[in-house]
Enzyme design. Structure first.
Site, PDB file in Angstrom:
ATOM      1  N   GLY A   2      16.418  33.403  38.882  1.00  0.00           N
ATOM      2  CA  GLY A   2      15.717  34.667  38.608  1.00  0.00           C
ATOM      3  C   GLY A   2      16.258  35.836  39.411  1.00  0.00           C
ATOM      4  N   SER A   8      25.168  36.560  46.627  1.00  0.00           N
ATOM      5  CA  SER A   8      24.254  35.857  45.730  1.00  0.00           C
ATOM      6  C   SER A   8      22.851  35.826  46.323  1.00  0.00           C
ATOM      7  CB  SER A   8      24.756  34.419  45.556  1.00  0.00           C
ATOM      8  OG  SER A   8      23.798  33.648  44.867  1.00  0.00           O
ATOM      9  N   SER A   9      21.865  35.710  45.455  1.00  0.00           N
ATOM     10  CA  SER A   9      20.486  35.528  45.924  1.00  0.00           C
ATOM     11  C   SER A   9      20.097  34.054  45.934  1.00  0.00           C
ATOM     12  CB  SER A   9      19.515  36.278  45.019  1.00  0.00           C
ATOM     13  OG  SER A   9      19.755  37.644  45.088  1.00  0.00           O
ATOM     14  N   THR A  34      20.419  31.106  35.505  1.00  0.00           N
ATOM     15  CA  THR A  34      20.589  30.306  36.723  1.00  0.00           C
ATOM     16  C   THR A  34      19.699  29.080  36.613  1.00  0.00           C
ATOM     17  OG1 THR A  34      21.026  32.287  38.008  1.00  0.00           O
ATOM     18  CG2 THR A  34      20.327  30.383  39.258  1.00  0.00           C
ATOM     19  N   ARG A  67      30.530  28.896  44.909  1.00  0.00           N
ATOM     20  CA  ARG A  67      30.364  30.208  44.310  1.00  0.00           C
ATOM     21  C   ARG A  67      31.714  30.661  43.751  1.00  0.00           C
ATOM     22  NH1 ARG A  67      26.690  33.820  42.386  1.00  0.00           N
ATOM     23  NH2 ARG A  67      26.877  35.902  43.242  1.00  0.00           N
TER      24      ARG A  67
END
Ligand code: DON
Length: 591
Positions: A496, A475-476, A404, A114
């Site tokens: 998404g 982050s997801s 993404t 990341r």
């Protein structure tokens, strides 16, 4: 370990590999079709499968597996290929998470690459900017100030060196060939271009400011035709990375060009020191057990892993407390089943808002949130007849006021990779590094960039996700692997924004609980709830069936045309299957 068999390849076998790859790519490209995959039982692959969101990226991974690489080599090859094929979604200028299951060692590993906030970043850096509210909000989304320190190249170089069996040059070969020869324009690329050209017309993309993006990635503003080929402007950068590894990107001419584009002289804050110091972090994976599977997923700075574990645990609690039967015995997509899933999501997202951030900087109660007893308590607050007010989820009250890509790889020995990468929004910050074509991320917007204001995904973020120098934005991204009897059985993830979490959860539930194959699990319509705002998003077809009933249960159902893009693979009795979401025109490949 599964990695060592090919560690020292002879020169002649490397040449052979390249020849094999060239031939494979040459034969793969003409076979490319823009027709979305249909949901039907296809023959299972016996050796390996890769599901990426572009057919040629899946093919790149498979060509590396066929050439003797392991699942990590294949993942790295797929990722570099995606830099060329999905430049609006991920690539050299971004970051990602990779979850690995090594069946021989019975060991899971996660690589966190990341991006970090630059050393000169501060919590108030956007709030204190001159101008209007709108301009301040845009600063974390467009232009040099939006850019967090890219980490993808560091992550991939590390992954191949520590866990791969081939050399970097070999695994980068498919991407380099694609950049050199050009790739066909597919449906997704055309729809991305058309939405970007609309942004120029409606004034949300300033052509004077982002001319390099328009020239290099949007065909100088001329709509792509089906016959066009796209030649990636990243060729030189890819060649330098293949030759010099980490230093090919973080030092020398590429680094100079990045700093010239978003360092001080261009209104940004990135420095050479930020780049040189960039390294991935190896973290302890999170895991839980569910229905006989060990679920292995990403720890912070992902919020997705904790949310998915909380959700699995709550579903298990509901089975005991409320349903007196397995969740999988409920009628699939009945209003009642959707209602319970939404309640689970609302609790998980409320906790995300309050507690989650980079655990290297803020205390994150990982143990408590992933504890099954905690899930029992949350589940006991769920009412099967009605949804509740916002304040009844989590403890945090909100203040007053699709770039993404995911792919999954699995082989017949039980090894797997789940990998999600991002530059955040479509084409990231819109800043493209001249000469090297690198699209720089706008990951700074994943922080609570301006306190109390929602980010581009409408997410309300707590103090734990405030900007600090060197900190990673929450982050997801939720790459997840499910293991049984020592072998990876399912691997899934999505793109998404926050919908990554809800769609990864649903695809895994579809496979684990409802017994679907990856095609059915991925293509099935989805729902999404992120606690705030109160909207319950439901994909079109399903909305017609259940929207009215869910409204009666107190929800605010809203029709949505497409919720996230997921890629999933699974081990089935007759072999390996994979599916790439038709929502993003992907296709899986295998052999
Ligand atoms: O890390 C995150 O959560 C976001 N940067 C992901 C953004 C995303 O998935 C955009 N969509 N397709």
């Amino acid at each position: 370990m599964f990695l060592n068999c090919m560690k020292r390849k002879s020169f002649s076998s490397s040449i052979l590999c390249l020849v094999v790859l060239s031939v494979q790519l040459a034969t793969i490209q003409p076979g490319y079709s823009e027709t979305p995959p249909t949901v039907q039982e296809k023959p299972a692959y016996q050796n390996a499968v890769v599901a990426a969101d572009h057919p040629l990226a899946s093919a790149a991974g498979v060509s590396i597996l066929k050439a003797g690489g392991n699942v990590v080599d294949a993942a790295v090859a797929t990722s570099f290929a995606l830099s060329v094929l999905r430049p609006a979604s991920c690539g050299l200028g971004g970051g990602g998470f990779m979850v690995i299951w090594d069946a021989e060692q019975q060991k899971s590993t996660v690589i966190d690459y990341r991006e970090r906030a630059p050393a000169a970043a501060t919590p108030e850096m956007y709030a204190k900017l001159p101008g209007t509210d709108k301009q301040r909000q845009l600063a974390s989304r467009q232009g040099p100030l939006a850019v967090a320190v890219p980490c993808t190249v560091a992550g991939l170089c590390y992954a191949v060196k520590e866990y791969g069996t081939l050399d970097l040059k070999t695994v980068m070969q498919p991407a380099i060939l694609m950049a050199r020869r050009g790739v066909p324009i597919n449906g997704h690329m055309r729809s991305v271009q058309s939405s970007m050209l609309k942004r120029i017309k409606n004034g949300t993309l300033d052509p004077d400011r982002f001319q390099t993006l328009i020239d290099e990635y949007l065909n100088h503003g001329k709509p792509w035709s089906e016959k066009d080929r796209f030649f990636s402007p990243q060729l030189k950068a890819l060649e330098l990375i293949a030759e010099k590894g980490h230093a090919g990107f973080y030092e020398g001419p590429v680094a100079d060009a990045i700093i010239a584009t978003c360092g001080k002289q261009s209104g940004g804050i990135l420095t050479h020191k930020d780049l040189i110091e960039t390294q991935p972090v190896i973290r302890k994976p999170l895991s839980t057990t569910f229905n006989g599977y060990t679920i292995i997923t990403m720890p912070p700075p992902s919020s997705g892993g904790i949310a998915i574990i909380e959700s699995f645990n709550m579903i298990h609690s509901l089975e005991k407390q409320l349903l007196n039967q397995p969740f999988g015995k409920m009628e699939y997509h009945s209003p009642q089943q959707i209602h319970l899933l939404v309640e689970v999501m609302k609790h998980a997202f409320a906790d995300r808002a309050e507690y989650l951030g980079d655990a290297d900087f803020v205390p994150v109660p990982i143990q408590r949130l992933t504890d099954k007893k905690y899930a029992d308590r949350l589940a006991s607050r769920i009412d099967s007849k009605k949804t509740k007010a916002l304040k009844d989820y989590g403890r945090y009250l909100p203040p007053q006021d699709a770039g993404t890509s995911h792919f999954s790889v699995m082989d017949s020995a039980g090894n797997a990779v789940a990998c999600t990468e991002t530059i955040n929004l479509t084409f990231g910050s819109y800043v493209v590094v001249p000469k090297y074509g690198i699209v720089l991320n706008n990951e700074m917007d994943d922080f609570a960039a301006i306190s109390g204001k929602p980010n581009a995904f409408g997410l309300i973020q707590g103090k734990a996700n405030e900007i600090e120098p060197g900190k990673k934005p929450l982050s997801s991204m939720s790459p997840t692997i499910a293991v049984k009897d020592g072998k990876a059985v399912f691997s899934a993830g999505a793109s998404g924004g926050p919908r990554i979490i809800s769609s990864t959860l649903q695809v895994l539930l579809n496979m684990i609980v409802f017994g679907m194959n990856p095609e059915q699990a991925v293509e099935s319509p989805r729902i999404h709830h992120q606690w705030v705002p109160e909207d319950l998003l439901i994909e079109n077809k399903l909305f017609e069936q259940v929207g009215g009933k869910l409204k009666q249960l107190g929800h605010v159902p809203k029709k949505s045309s497409s919720l996230a893009a997921t890629q999933a693979v699974s081990r089935q009795p007759d072999g390996l299957r994979g599916h790439s979401d038709s929502r993003k025109h992907g296709a899986a490949a295998g052999y």
